[in-house]
Scaffold this motif. Structure first.
Motif, PDB file in Angstrom:
ATOM      1  N   ASP A   1      35.292  -2.693 -29.058  1.00  0.00           N
ATOM      2  CA  ASP A   1      35.854  -4.952 -29.552  1.00  0.00           C
ATOM      3  C   ASP A   1      34.124  -5.789 -29.456  1.00  0.00           C
TER       4      ASP A   1
ATOM      5  N   LEU B   1      31.827  -4.333 -31.544  1.00  0.00           N
ATOM      6  CA  LEU B   1      32.545  -4.808 -33.285  1.00  0.00           C
ATOM      7  C   LEU B   1      32.048  -6.791 -33.106  1.00  0.00           C
ATOM      8  N   ASP B   2      32.004  -7.635 -32.224  1.00  0.00           N
ATOM      9  CA  ASP B   2      31.542  -8.675 -31.858  1.00  0.00           C
ATOM     10  C   ASP B   2      30.463  -8.636 -32.584  1.00  0.00           C
TER      11      ASP B   2
ATOM     12  N   ALA C   1      29.256  -7.754 -35.889  1.00  0.00           N
ATOM     13  CA  ALA C   1      30.125  -9.707 -36.888  1.00  0.00           C
ATOM     14  C   ALA C   1      29.128 -10.578 -36.432  1.00  0.00           C
TER      15      ALA C   1
ATOM     16  N   GLU D   1      34.562 -10.395 -41.396  1.00  0.00           N
ATOM     17  CA  GLU D   1      35.339 -10.757 -39.640  1.00  0.00           C
ATOM     18  C   GLU D   1      36.444  -9.665 -40.954  1.00  0.00           C
TER      19      GLU D   1
ATOM     20  N   ARG E   1      35.598  -6.575 -39.999  1.00  0.00           N
ATOM     21  CA  ARG E   1      35.328  -6.267 -38.885  1.00  0.00           C
ATOM     22  C   ARG E   1      36.794  -6.092 -38.265  1.00  0.00           C
ATOM     23  N   LYS E   2      37.889  -6.380 -38.573  1.00  0.00           N
ATOM     24  CA  LYS E   2      39.494  -6.132 -38.397  1.00  0.00           C
ATOM     25  C   LYS E   2      39.628  -4.704 -38.805  1.00  0.00           C
TER      26      LYS E   2
ATOM     27  N   ASP F   1      37.952  -2.306 -36.199  1.00  0.00           N
ATOM     28  CA  ASP F   1      38.535  -2.611 -35.104  1.00  0.00           C
ATOM     29  C   ASP F   1      39.848  -1.810 -35.069  1.00  0.00           C
TER      30      ASP F   1
END
Length: 57
Positions: free
Chosen positions: A21, A24-25, A28, A44, A47-48, A51
C-alpha cells in the motif's frame, strides 16, 4: 523455500499489505505530480486495480 515462495508469503501477510500500500501510494503521488491533477482519477483507478491484484484483502 524458494525466493518466490518467500515473496508470496510476505505479500500475503499484514506487513506485506502495508508495504505494498505504501509503495502504491507513493507511485500514485509521483504519477499525479508528473502527469497533473487532471489525470488523478485515472491514476487512482490504476492504483486501486494494482492493489486488488497485489493485496490480500
Amino acid at each position: 523455500m524458494s525466493v518466490f515462495d518467500k515473496a508470496k508469503e510476505l505479500l500475503n501477510s499484514e506487513k506485506g499489505e502495508q508495504i505494498s500500500d505504501a509503495v502504491l501510494d507513493k507511485a500514485a503521488d509521483l504519477a499525479k505530480d508528473k502527469l497533473g491533477a487532471d489525470k488523478a482519477d485515472k491514476i487512482e483507478a490504476v492504483r486501486k486495480a494494482a492493489d486488488e491484484k497485489l493485496g490480500n484483502e
